[in-house]
Design an enzyme around this catalytic site. Structure first.
Site, PDB file in Angstrom:
ATOM      1  N   ARG A 169       0.647  -1.270  -0.023  1.00  0.00           N
ATOM      2  CA  ARG A 169      -0.090   0.129   0.106  1.00  0.00           C
ATOM      3  C   ARG A 169       0.861   1.180   0.279  1.00  0.00           C
ATOM      4  NH1 ARG A 169      -5.472   0.050   2.354  1.00  0.00           N
ATOM      5  NH2 ARG A 169      -4.653   1.790   3.639  1.00  0.00           N
ATOM      6  N   ARG A 173       9.633   6.100  -3.381  1.00  0.00           N
ATOM      7  CA  ARG A 173       9.932   6.894  -4.459  1.00  0.00           C
ATOM      8  C   ARG A 173      11.228   7.495  -4.214  1.00  0.00           C
ATOM      9  NH1 ARG A 173       5.028   9.949  -2.645  1.00  0.00           N
ATOM     10  NH2 ARG A 173       3.305   8.963  -3.594  1.00  0.00           N
ATOM     11  N   ARG A 246      -8.822  -6.443  13.562  1.00  0.00           N
ATOM     12  CA  ARG A 246      -8.264  -5.583  14.513  1.00  0.00           C
ATOM     13  C   ARG A 246      -9.113  -4.430  14.974  1.00  0.00           C
ATOM     14  NH1 ARG A 246      -4.252  -7.102  17.228  1.00  0.00           N
ATOM     15  NH2 ARG A 246      -3.177  -5.064  17.388  1.00  0.00           N
ATOM     16  N   ARG A 277      -0.307   5.703  16.475  1.00  0.00           N
ATOM     17  CA  ARG A 277      -0.127   7.171  15.750  1.00  0.00           C
ATOM     18  C   ARG A 277      -0.851   8.066  16.697  1.00  0.00           C
ATOM     19  NH1 ARG A 277      -2.759   5.470  10.078  1.00  0.00           N
ATOM     20  NH2 ARG A 277      -4.449   4.105  10.925  1.00  0.00           N
ATOM     21  N   GLU A 303      -3.772   6.811  19.086  1.00  0.00           N
ATOM     22  CA  GLU A 303      -4.578   5.442  18.497  1.00  0.00           C
ATOM     23  C   GLU A 303      -3.929   4.140  19.180  1.00  0.00           C
ATOM     24  OE1 GLU A 303      -5.231   5.925  14.275  1.00  0.00           O
ATOM     25  OE2 GLU A 303      -5.383   3.761  14.177  1.00  0.00           O
ATOM     26  N   TYR A 351     -10.046  -5.175   2.924  1.00  0.00           N
ATOM     27  CA  TYR A 351      -9.253  -3.973   3.508  1.00  0.00           C
ATOM     28  C   TYR A 351      -9.384  -2.906   2.380  1.00  0.00           C
ATOM     29  CZ  TYR A 351      -5.279  -1.309   5.663  1.00  0.00           C
ATOM     30  OH  TYR A 351      -4.375  -0.429   6.122  1.00  0.00           O
ATOM     31  N   ASP A 353     -10.295   0.804   1.036  1.00  0.00           N
ATOM     32  CA  ASP A 353     -10.518   2.064   1.155  1.00  0.00           C
ATOM     33  C   ASP A 353     -11.620   2.656   0.830  1.00  0.00           C
ATOM     34  OD1 ASP A 353      -7.596   2.187   2.243  1.00  0.00           O
ATOM     35  OD2 ASP A 353      -6.784   2.448   0.127  1.00  0.00           O
TER      36      ASP A 353
HETATM   37  N1  UDP Z   1       3.407   1.114   7.569  1.00  0.00           N
HETATM   38  C1  UDP Z   1       4.381   1.001   8.481  1.00  0.00           C
HETATM   39  N2  UDP Z   1       4.932   2.268   8.929  1.00  0.00           N
HETATM   40  C2  UDP Z   1       4.110   3.373   8.912  1.00  0.00           C
HETATM   41  C3  UDP Z   1       3.131   3.515   8.162  1.00  0.00           C
HETATM   42  C4  UDP Z   1       2.500   2.266   7.442  1.00  0.00           C
HETATM   43  O1  UDP Z   1       5.194  -0.045   8.292  1.00  0.00           O
HETATM   44  O2  UDP Z   1       4.731   4.387   9.606  1.00  0.00           O
HETATM   45  C5  UDP Z   1       2.706  -0.119   7.223  1.00  0.00           C
HETATM   46  C6  UDP Z   1       2.148  -0.942   8.116  1.00  0.00           C
HETATM   47  O3  UDP Z   1       2.422  -2.353   7.886  1.00  0.00           O
HETATM   48  C7  UDP Z   1       0.797  -0.761   7.916  1.00  0.00           C
HETATM   49  C8  UDP Z   1       0.642  -0.584   6.439  1.00  0.00           C
HETATM   50  O4  UDP Z   1       1.845  -0.014   5.918  1.00  0.00           O
HETATM   51  O5  UDP Z   1      -0.182  -1.503   8.368  1.00  0.00           O
HETATM   52  C9  UDP Z   1      -0.553   0.348   6.046  1.00  0.00           C
HETATM   53  O6  UDP Z   1      -0.503   1.460   6.834  1.00  0.00           O
HETATM   54  P1  UDP Z   1      -1.664   2.858   6.647  1.00  0.00           P
HETATM   55  O7  UDP Z   1      -1.156   3.818   7.789  1.00  0.00           O
HETATM   56  O8  UDP Z   1      -1.620   3.305   5.062  1.00  0.00           O
HETATM   57  O9  UDP Z   1      -2.932   2.283   7.150  1.00  0.00           O
HETATM   58  P2  UDP Z   1      -4.333   2.809   7.575  1.00  0.00           P
HETATM   59  O10 UDP Z   1      -4.403   2.375   9.029  1.00  0.00           O
HETATM   60  O11 UDP Z   1      -4.511   4.135   7.427  1.00  0.00           O
HETATM   61  O12 UDP Z   1      -5.281   1.836   6.746  1.00  0.00           O
END
Ligand code: UDP
Length: 369
Positions: A169, A173, A246, A277, A303, A351, A353
């Site tokens: 996901r 870059r 989860r 976060r 969170e 999952y 979006d």
């Molecule tokens: N991820 C990570 N570090 C970060 C942010 C995301 O390793 O700082 C990985 C982690 O495996 C996570 C996945 O990317 O489950 C998707 O994260 P995202 O924050 O996009 O998920 P959301 O909770 O926003 O759907």
């Protein structure tokens, strides 16, 4: 008698109801929560739209979806650029030249590429799990500091036990571009998601605080068809066992200061910090109220991620092999319920979006209505 009973007033249910009404059908929407909008629900606190069920940043490459959703709200120009905090060191996300520069001191894209190339050598062959996938995308240093701890907190599982698609996901870059999403369209609905869903549901009968599964027979009798957007295993009373989810818990705080962290999202990527976060909601709308005035206070949400247990709100399906198999069994049962359409993140155990939910419900509407 209604043509449709829609269970769940989230994005999937609301859009279905809207389209059904437009097609001349009678429809009733019910939700067990006291509010509409499902997990995109926002609530105003001190002029700030607080994302009560976690941050939702709308992004899509699908023009049809964008044209559709912008009928109901105007979107601002918010661009998601989360910051990672690893034991007090700050890194830019997603993985981009700012991240590589901070991690390794590299200055050019070639130097960054060479570092990644050297570190990914430890993975030979096709990556088999999230850990191998992550190392082969960005190397071990970034995996250890920015991925491992965060992922294990978010999913409560070892990175070797998780499917590799989760990490795909995130973009990688070799440019100084820290826009988290590869999306042509992105933003936050002005006035909040709740207002947007109110607009979708305009003119539709909605009953809140009522539990469909508790009174299933009664509700089934009042409509020809049901659109069910709750958890698929709950629908069948968990008779094949429960799917894993989860759940998330938020600790919200109103602070008497204008700026706590200078960004909407800061991810705590070490293993020791108990939260995954912190969201500072005002930055989704540039720290301004609707009139464009600076807001004097701020609301933050820490969170915490936990394994779902009965009674909790499910947030994320755990789309690994074991759950995939169980879902396939539930799907067979669902296919034998001719009166019921299962949809959305929980109904399809996916999952999704927000934009994928919208694409999926619009497809279904085309078939059904
Ligand atoms: N991820 C990570 N570090 C970060 C942010 C995301 O390793 O700082 C990985 C982690 O495996 C996570 C996945 O990317 O489950 C998707 O994260 P995202 O924050 O996009 O998920 P959301 O909770 O926003 O759907």
């Amino acid at each position: 008698m209604y043509d449709y009973l829609v269970v769940g007033a989230g994005l999937y249910g609301s859009i279905f109801a809207h389209e059904a009404k437009k097609a001349g059908k009678s429809v009733l929407v019910i939700d067990k929560r006291p509010n509409i909008a499902g997990n995109v629900y926002t609530e105003k606190v001190e002029g700030i739209n607080v994302h009560k069920y976690g941050a939702h940043i709308f992004h899509t490459n699908n023009k049809k979806v964008w044209d559709y959703i912008t009928q109901f709200a105007e979107f601002n120009r918010f661009t998601n650029s989360p910051v990672a905090n690893y034991k007090g060191e700050l890194y830019s996300l997603p993985f981009n030249m700012y991240t590589f520069n901070k991690m390794w001191g590299v200055v050019t894209p070639e130097e960054a590429a060479a570092k990644i190339e050297e570190q990914k050598k430890e993975i030979t062959g096709e990556p088999q799990n999230l850990e191998e996938q992550a190392i082969s995308l960005v190397g071990r240093d970034i995996y250890e500091k920015l991925i491992k701890g965060y992922t294990e907190k978010q999913w409560g599982r070892d990175c070797k036990e998780l499917p590799s698609f989760i990490i795909k996901r995130l973009p990688v870059r070799l440019t100084f571009d820290n826009n988290y999403f590869n999306a042509l369209y992105q933003g936050i609905p002005m006035g909040g998601y709740t207002k947007m869903v109110e607009n979708i549901l305009e003119g539709i009968e909605v009953r809140l605080g009522v539990d469909y599964l508790e009174n299933k027979e009664e509700y089934d009798a009042i409509a020809d068809k049901i659109v069910y957007t709750g958890a698929i295993d709950a629908y069948f009373d968990y008779k094949l066992g429960n799917l894993e989810y989860r759940s998330v818990r938020f600790e919200n705080e109103l602070l008497d200061k204008p700026n706590f962290q200078g960004n909407a999202a800061v991810n705590y990527t070490d293993r020791e910090t108990p939260w995954t976060r912190i969201i500072e909601h005002k930055w989704f709308e540039f720290g301004k109220d609707e009139e464009g005035n600076d807001l004097p206070k701020t609301v933050i949400s820490r969170e915490y991620s936990s394994e779902w247990k009965p009674g909790d709100e499910p947030y994320y399906p755990v789309n690994d092999e074991k759950n995939g198999k169980l879902y396939a069994e539930y799907k067979k049962l669902a296919d034998n319920e001719p009166k019921v359409i299962f949809g959305g993140r929980l109904g399809e155990y996916k999952y999704y979006d927000m934009d994928a939910v919208i694409a999926s419900v619009l497809d279904m509407c085309e078939k059904e209505l």
